[in-house]
Design an enzyme around this catalytic site. Structure first.
Site, mmCIF file in Angstrom:
data_model
loop_
_atom_site.group_PDB
_atom_site.id
_atom_site.type_symbol
_atom_site.label_atom_id
_atom_site.label_comp_id
_atom_site.label_asym_id
_atom_site.label_seq_id
_atom_site.Cartn_x
_atom_site.Cartn_y
_atom_site.Cartn_z
ATOM 1 N N HIS A 125 -49.090 51.248 -78.965
ATOM 2 C CA HIS A 125 -49.394 49.873 -78.859
ATOM 3 C C HIS A 125 -48.385 49.422 -79.620
ATOM 4 C CE1 HIS A 125 -51.506 46.307 -78.678
ATOM 5 N NE2 HIS A 125 -52.476 46.389 -79.518
ATOM 6 N N HIS B 261 -47.566 50.108 -68.903
ATOM 7 C CA HIS B 261 -48.639 48.977 -69.295
ATOM 8 C C HIS B 261 -49.692 49.137 -68.468
ATOM 9 C CE1 HIS B 261 -50.080 45.164 -70.624
ATOM 10 N NE2 HIS B 261 -49.180 45.109 -71.641
ATOM 11 N N ASP C 112 -42.077 45.654 -75.535
ATOM 12 C CA ASP C 112 -41.588 46.230 -76.686
ATOM 13 C C ASP C 112 -40.055 46.906 -76.547
ATOM 14 O OD1 ASP C 112 -44.707 47.380 -77.512
ATOM 15 O OD2 ASP C 112 -43.698 46.134 -78.669
HETATM 16 C C1 SDX Z 1 -48.129 46.982 -75.920
HETATM 17 O O1 SDX Z 1 -52.238 46.149 -73.640
HETATM 18 C C2 SDX Z 1 -51.709 45.205 -73.807
HETATM 19 O O2 SDX Z 1 -51.341 44.215 -73.525
HETATM 20 C C3 SDX Z 1 -50.486 45.810 -74.948
HETATM 21 C C4 SDX Z 1 -49.309 44.942 -75.204
HETATM 22 C C5 SDX Z 1 -49.618 43.718 -76.104
HETATM 23 O O3 SDX Z 1 -49.015 42.527 -75.820
HETATM 24 O O4 SDX Z 1 -50.847 43.710 -76.946
HETATM 25 O O5 SDX Z 1 -48.625 44.451 -73.930
HETATM 26 C C6 SDX Z 1 -48.284 45.621 -76.317
HETATM 27 O O6 SDX Z 1 -48.794 47.940 -76.507
HETATM 28 C C7 SDX Z 1 -47.163 47.494 -74.861
HETATM 29 C C8 SDX Z 1 -47.167 49.011 -74.674
HETATM 30 C C9 SDX Z 1 -46.294 49.541 -75.761
HETATM 31 N N1 SDX Z 1 -46.390 50.904 -75.795
HETATM 32 C C10 SDX Z 1 -45.171 51.842 -75.126
HETATM 33 O O7 SDX Z 1 -44.355 51.339 -74.786
HETATM 34 C C11 SDX Z 1 -45.591 53.200 -75.481
HETATM 35 C C12 SDX Z 1 -45.326 53.750 -73.975
HETATM 36 N N2 SDX Z 1 -45.954 53.775 -72.865
HETATM 37 C C13 SDX Z 1 -47.233 54.534 -72.594
HETATM 38 O O8 SDX Z 1 -47.679 55.086 -73.694
HETATM 39 C C14 SDX Z 1 -48.338 53.705 -71.679
HETATM 40 O O9 SDX Z 1 -47.490 53.226 -70.576
HETATM 41 C C15 SDX Z 1 -49.258 52.896 -72.257
HETATM 42 C C16 SDX Z 1 -49.829 53.335 -73.486
HETATM 43 C C17 SDX Z 1 -48.626 51.582 -72.470
HETATM 44 C C18 SDX Z 1 -50.205 52.724 -71.014
HETATM 45 O O10 SDX Z 1 -51.081 53.649 -70.798
HETATM 46 P P1 SDX Z 1 -52.035 53.847 -69.677
HETATM 47 O O11 SDX Z 1 -52.197 52.619 -68.951
HETATM 48 O O12 SDX Z 1 -53.141 54.411 -70.271
HETATM 49 O O13 SDX Z 1 -51.417 54.752 -68.538
HETATM 50 P P2 SDX Z 1 -51.452 56.380 -68.660
HETATM 51 O O14 SDX Z 1 -50.884 56.708 -69.832
HETATM 52 O O15 SDX Z 1 -52.573 56.824 -67.861
HETATM 53 O O16 SDX Z 1 -50.106 56.610 -67.434
HETATM 54 C C19 SDX Z 1 -50.291 56.582 -65.998
HETATM 55 C C20 SDX Z 1 -49.216 57.908 -65.755
HETATM 56 C C21 SDX Z 1 -49.303 58.912 -66.692
HETATM 57 O O17 SDX Z 1 -48.734 59.926 -65.755
HETATM 58 P P3 SDX Z 1 -49.573 60.879 -64.657
HETATM 59 O O18 SDX Z 1 -50.722 61.654 -65.548
HETATM 60 O O19 SDX Z 1 -50.164 59.971 -63.643
HETATM 61 O O20 SDX Z 1 -48.576 61.984 -64.270
HETATM 62 O O21 SDX Z 1 -47.740 57.106 -66.191
HETATM 63 C C22 SDX Z 1 -47.387 57.932 -67.374
HETATM 64 C C23 SDX Z 1 -48.287 58.788 -67.555
HETATM 65 O O22 SDX Z 1 -48.047 60.052 -68.540
HETATM 66 N N3 SDX Z 1 -46.665 57.045 -68.160
HETATM 67 C C24 SDX Z 1 -45.565 57.351 -68.846
HETATM 68 C C25 SDX Z 1 -45.289 56.344 -69.599
HETATM 69 N N4 SDX Z 1 -46.301 55.532 -69.565
HETATM 70 C C26 SDX Z 1 -47.350 56.063 -68.693
HETATM 71 N N5 SDX Z 1 -44.544 58.430 -68.645
HETATM 72 C C27 SDX Z 1 -43.323 58.406 -69.362
HETATM 73 N N6 SDX Z 1 -43.265 57.326 -70.096
HETATM 74 C C28 SDX Z 1 -44.100 56.400 -70.383
HETATM 75 N N7 SDX Z 1 -43.842 55.011 -71.374
#
Ligand code: SDX
Length: 427
Positions: A267, A306, A362
Site C-alpha cells: 500500500h 492497482h 507510487d
Molecule cells: C496504493 O487501493 C488504492 O487505491 C491504493 C492507493 C491509494 O491511493 O490509496 O492507490 C495507493 O496502495 C497503490 C499500490 C501501491 N502498491 C504497489 O505498487 C505494490 C505492487 N503492486 C502489487 O502488490 C499489486 O498490484 C497491488 C497490491 C497494488 C494490487 O493487488 P491486487 O489487486 O490484489 O492484484 P493481484 O495481486 O491479485 O495481482 C493480479 C496479478 C497477479 O498475477 P497472477 O496471479 O494473475 O499470475 O497481477 C500480478 C499478480 O502477481 N501483479 C504483479 C504486480 N501487481 C500485480 N506482478 C508483478 N508486479 C506487480 N506490481
C-alpha cells in the site's frame, strides 16, 4: 427492463428476485437462500473485498477503466492546477469548495493547532534515532487520543470538527519532530505566515535543500503531491479507518490503525520500495534481467498494478510531470531515466499487458522525494500526512450514515469439527 437478478436455488428449486440498486445487490438478501430452518443461509465469499462495496459514499469517484479520479466531482487535474491542499481537505471533508471567508476560518483554525503538547515531544524523543517515522506517527496518534478524551464523543459534530483541526494542524509538526529526532537537528519553530505547506517545509529544513525559506517551486510541487495523495475512495487504509471508526473509537485511534495499514509495502509503503527497487537496478541495462525476475514471480514491480485502475493511474501521469518541475530546482535525478525505461519496457511486455498492470501513484513520487533530499523512510509518512484529509472525510461520512453498523465480516469455517479435550498426560 427490470433492474433485478433472478436466482434459482437448484438445491430445492426455490426462486428469488433480487433488486439491483446502484449496480449492486444487497449481500444480506442472500441469507434468505436456505435449504432448511437450521441453514444460516448463503454468504458471499470475497477475500480482500475484491468485488464487495461496504458503503455508499459521496466523497471520491475512481473509474479504473478510464483512469478517472475526482474529489466530490472535481477532476484531480483541475484541483492540482488551481487549488491547494487545505482547500482540498475542506472539499473532501465538508463536501464543497469553501467560500473565501470559510476558507480563511478553516485555514486559521488548522494553523492555530501547530504546537505539540510537550508529552508528544517526549514520546518522539523516547524512540531510538533509527526508528522508522511511521512507527513514531502511529504511537503519536495513539498518544493524542489519550490527551483528548473528549474526542470519544464521535457523534458530536462540533467535537469531531475540533479533532480534525488538531489532526490536520499537528501531523506536519509531528513529522517535523520525527525528522529532527532521527536526523539530530533542532526543529525550527512554526511560522504559519508561510502557509500550511510552506511552514511544513520550513520545519523540515526544506529537507535536503537545507534552505531556511521554502522554495516556491518545491512548495507548489509538495502542495500538488499532497492533493494527489489526499484521498482514493475505499483503499486499504481508508477501509481500516472506517472499520475502526465503526466501533465508535476516537479519530486518533482510528487514524493510528489507518496509518499502520498504509505502512505496508503493498500500500503506501510502495513509494519507499520503488526507490529501493530503482536503486538496486542501478542501470537501464539491468532492466531486462529484473523484469525476467518479475515474470518468474521472484519480485514485484513496485509502483505498478492497482486493484481498481486497469489503465494508468492518473496521479502517476501528473506526478511524472511534476518531477521535471522539481528537477529544475534540484537538478535531474538519474533514477528517473531508469523509471521511464522500466515503465516503457514493462508496458510492452505481455505479462503486464494481459494483467492490465500500469504505473500507480507510487511509481514516480519517490523519485521526486529523493531529488528533494527526503530520506526514503519519510516517503510513506508524507503519504500519511496527505491522506489524513481523506481518512477523516470517510470516518466522518460513515458516522453520519444511518445504514452503517460495526464492521464484523462473516467467515467460511473449514477448521476441525467438535473434538474432546485430551489431558496433557495423555498427549
Ligand atoms: C496504493 O487501493 C488504492 O487505491 C491504493 C492507493 C491509494 O491511493 O490509496 O492507490 C495507493 O496502495 C497503490 C499500490 C501501491 N502498491 C504497489 O505498487 C505494490 C505492487 N503492486 C502489487 O502488490 C499489486 O498490484 C497491488 C497490491 C497494488 C494490487 O493487488 P491486487 O489487486 O490484489 O492484484 P493481484 O495481486 O491479485 O495481482 C493480479 C496479478 C497477479 O498475477 P497472477 O496471479 O494473475 O499470475 O497481477 C500480478 C499478480 O502477481 N501483479 C504483479 C504486480 N501487481 C500485480 N506482478 C508483478 N508486479 C506487480 N506490481
Amino acid at each position: 427492463m427490470p433492474q433485478s437478478l433472478t436466482f434459482t436455488d437448484n438445491r430445492n428449486g426455490k426462486r428469488y428476485e433480487l433488486p439491483i440498486m446502484n449496480g449492486a445487490i444487497a449481500a444480506k438478501s442472500l441469507q434468505r437462500m436456505k435449504v432448511d430452518q437450521t441453514d444460516p443461509g448463503v454468504v458471499s465469499y470475497d477475500p480482500g473485498y475484491q468485488n464487495t462495496a461496504t458503503t455508499i459514499s459521496y466523497i471520491t469517484y475512481v473509474d479504473g477503466q478510464q483512469g478517472i479520479l475526482r474529489y466530490r466531482g472535481y477532476p484531480i487535474e483541475d484541483l492540482v492546477g488551481q487549488s491547494n491542499y487545505l482547500e482540498v481537505a475542506y472539499l473532501l471533508i465538508l463536501g464543497e469548495l469553501p467560500s473565501q471567508t470559510k476558507n480563511e476560518t478553516w485555514r486559521n483554525r488548522i494553523l492555530a493547532q501547530v504546537e505539540l503538547d510537550p508529552s508528544i515531544h517526549r514520546l518522539i524523543e523516547s524512540f531510538p534515532p533509527s526508528a522508522h517515522p511511521m512507527g513514531m506517527l502511529i504511537s503519536a496518534l495513539g498518544a493524542l487520543g489519550t490527551l483528548h478524551p473528549e474526542s470519544k464523543q464521535v457523534l458530536d459534530p462540533h467535537v469531531r470538527q475540533e479533532q480534525m483541526y488538531r489532526i490536520l494542524g499537528q501531523l506536519p509538526a509531528i513529522a517535523a519532530h520525527c525528522y529532527g529526532h532521527t536526523h539530530g537537528h533542532k526543529v525550527p519553530t512554526a511560522d504559519t505566515s508561510k502557509g500550511y505547506i510552506g511552514n511544513f517545509l520550513r520545519m523540515m529544513h526544506n529537507f535536503g535543500l537545507h534552505e531556511e525559506e521554502p522554495n516556491p517551486a518545491v512548495q507548489d510541487a509538495m502542495n500538488a503531491l499532497f492533493i494527489l495523495h489526499a484521498d482514493h475512495e475505499q483503499n486499504c487504509s481508508t477501509a481500516v479507518m472506517r472499520g475502526i471508526g465503526s466501533s465508535h473509537a476516537d479519530p486518533y485511534s482510528s487514524m493510528a490503525g489507518a496509518t499502520a495499514a498504509l505502512y505496508g509495502p503493498l500500500h503506501g509503503g510502495a513509494n519507499e520500495a520503488v526507490l529501493a527497487m530503482l536503486s538496486a537496478i542501478q542501470d537501464t541495462a539491468a532492466i531486462p534481467g529484473f523484469l525476467d525476475k518479475v515474470i518468474k514471480k521472484e519480485a514485484l514491480l513496485m509502483g505498478f498494478g492497482h486493484r481498481v485502475y486497469r489503465n494508468t493511474d492518473p496521479r502517476a501521469t501528473l506526478i511524472k510531470e511534476l518531477a521535471y518541475e522539481v528537477f529544475k530546482v534540484t537538478g535531474d535525478n538519474p533514477l528517473i531515466d531508469i523509471a521511464i525505461e522500466l515503465e516503457r519496457a514493462a508496458l510492452n511486455m505481455e505479462y503486464f499487458q494481459e494483467r492490465r498492470l500500469y504505473p500507480n501513484v507510487d511509481f514516480y513520487s519517490g523519485i521526486i522525494y529523493q531529488a528533494l533530499g527526503i530520506p526514503a523512510e519519510y516517503y510513506t509518512l508524507l503519504f500519511a500526512l496527505a491522506r489524513s484529509a481523506g481518512w477523516l472525510a470517510h470516518w466522518s461520512e460513515q458516522l453520519d450514515d444511518p445504514a452503517q453498523k460495526i464492521a464484523r465480516p462473516r467467515q467460511i469455517y473449514q477448521g476441525a469439527v467438535r473434538r474432546d479435550f485430551v489431558p496433557l498426560a495423555q498427549r
